[in-house]
Design an enzyme around this catalytic site. Sequence first.
Site, short mmCIF file in Angstrom:
data_model
loop_
_atom_site.label_atom_id
_atom_site.label_comp_id
_atom_site.label_asym_id
_atom_site.label_seq_id
_atom_site.Cartn_x
_atom_site.Cartn_y
_atom_site.Cartn_z
N LYS A 12 1.00 -1.72 0.31
CA LYS A 12 -0.40 -0.06 -0.30
C LYS A 12 0.71 1.51 -0.24
O LYS A 12 2.00 1.08 1.05
CB LYS A 12 -0.88 -0.12 1.15
CG LYS A 12 -0.02 0.01 2.61
CD LYS A 12 0.75 1.22 3.14
CE LYS A 12 0.64 1.35 4.00
NZ LYS A 12 1.44 2.42 4.86
N ASP A 138 -1.82 -1.24 9.95
CA ASP A 138 -2.39 -1.55 8.93
C ASP A 138 -3.38 -2.70 8.90
O ASP A 138 -3.53 -3.19 7.57
CB ASP A 138 -0.54 -1.41 8.13
CG ASP A 138 -0.86 0.21 8.17
OD1 ASP A 138 -1.45 0.90 8.35
OD2 ASP A 138 0.59 -0.07 7.86
O1 C5P Z 1 -0.06 -0.72 15.02
P1 C5P Z 1 1.39 -0.99 14.80
O2 C5P Z 1 2.17 -1.93 15.31
O3 C5P Z 1 1.61 -0.69 13.12
O4 C5P Z 1 2.41 0.49 14.98
C1 C5P Z 1 3.48 0.68 14.81
C2 C5P Z 1 4.21 1.63 16.01
O5 C5P Z 1 3.46 2.79 15.22
C3 C5P Z 1 3.31 1.83 17.34
O6 C5P Z 1 3.77 0.82 18.28
C4 C5P Z 1 3.40 2.84 18.52
O7 C5P Z 1 4.31 3.71 18.20
C5 C5P Z 1 3.56 3.98 16.68
N1 C5P Z 1 1.72 4.85 15.79
C6 C5P Z 1 1.43 5.15 16.34
N2 C5P Z 1 0.28 5.52 15.92
C7 C5P Z 1 -0.77 5.06 14.91
C8 C5P Z 1 0.19 3.72 14.33
C9 C5P Z 1 0.84 3.60 15.47
O8 C5P Z 1 1.89 5.63 17.58
N3 C5P Z 1 -1.64 5.16 14.29
#
Ligand code: C5P
Length: 287
Positions: A12, A138
Amino acid sequence: MKRAVTVPAYAKVNLFLDVVGKRPDGYHSLVTLFERIDLADTLTVELTEDGRIECLCDNPQVPGDGANLAVRAAFAYRQAANDSLGIRIRLKKQIPIAAGLGGGSSDAAATLLALQQLCSNRLPEAKLDRIARQLGSDVPFFLAQRPWALGRGRGEELERVTFPATLWHLLVYPNVPILTRTVYQAFALTAPRADVTLICRALKENQVRQVEELLFNALEPAVETLYPVVRDVKATIQRVTHSRPLVSGSGSTVLALCATEQEAQAVAQRLRERETGWQLFVAATKG
Ligand code: C5P
């Protein structure tokens, strides 16, 4: 019963990403426009008798254990299905890793979708959706298997959107893997600066030039400060084309929209001649 299935895991880009707040759980509230593109990994998911869950990947940088989101997806699925099946994932990696293209999340979603095809006791949609949200912000987008979506909340609250546009992208990955967390930690919250409805309208009207004007990523300044090479990538793209480049997600991939595939290939060729060593991909909207 089928024992193995091969599925694609598309990448994406985020054509728009605004950060509108910080949440008590440490995550950031987003408004983002996801676009699925036809750059893809390929997964063959196989049920085995040995009870093990493993991922064999053609890229040695990809871990085969619980550090791999596809493996975590398989564990979560097996637990939810209350089963003891063995799961072997063979992963052919095309999407660069930690690149802002959602490769790991897409592999996880593809694993869930493959297991739904293979297992006799399929999980209900709601359960599958809950697993996807827990795996990462995602993952629900990829699980939905749609070319476009607006994401809110952490990015996992999806609104369906449909556009007639097929966009062509040049993607430049400067071989710098970036941990999403690092970028959000460096990000300084300011007032929302852009309105997602404008780029959605331009896409509805298939006005590619206008879409390009409205590309937006609030994380871009933090990515450029942490990884100055991203600034070099953008400047180099601007030297060889009139296109306005944008960092995808938390980087380090930079995307440039092109009018046609031929134009995207021509720009890629001009960049190749500069021998930067960066990885270049030409990809279209995956409708
Ligand atoms: O959700 P995911 O594990 O992909 O996110 C990785 C990191 O990115 C999270 O631990 C967080 O620190 C940050 N993040 C965030 N806000 C979001 C998505 C991700 O702060 N909306």
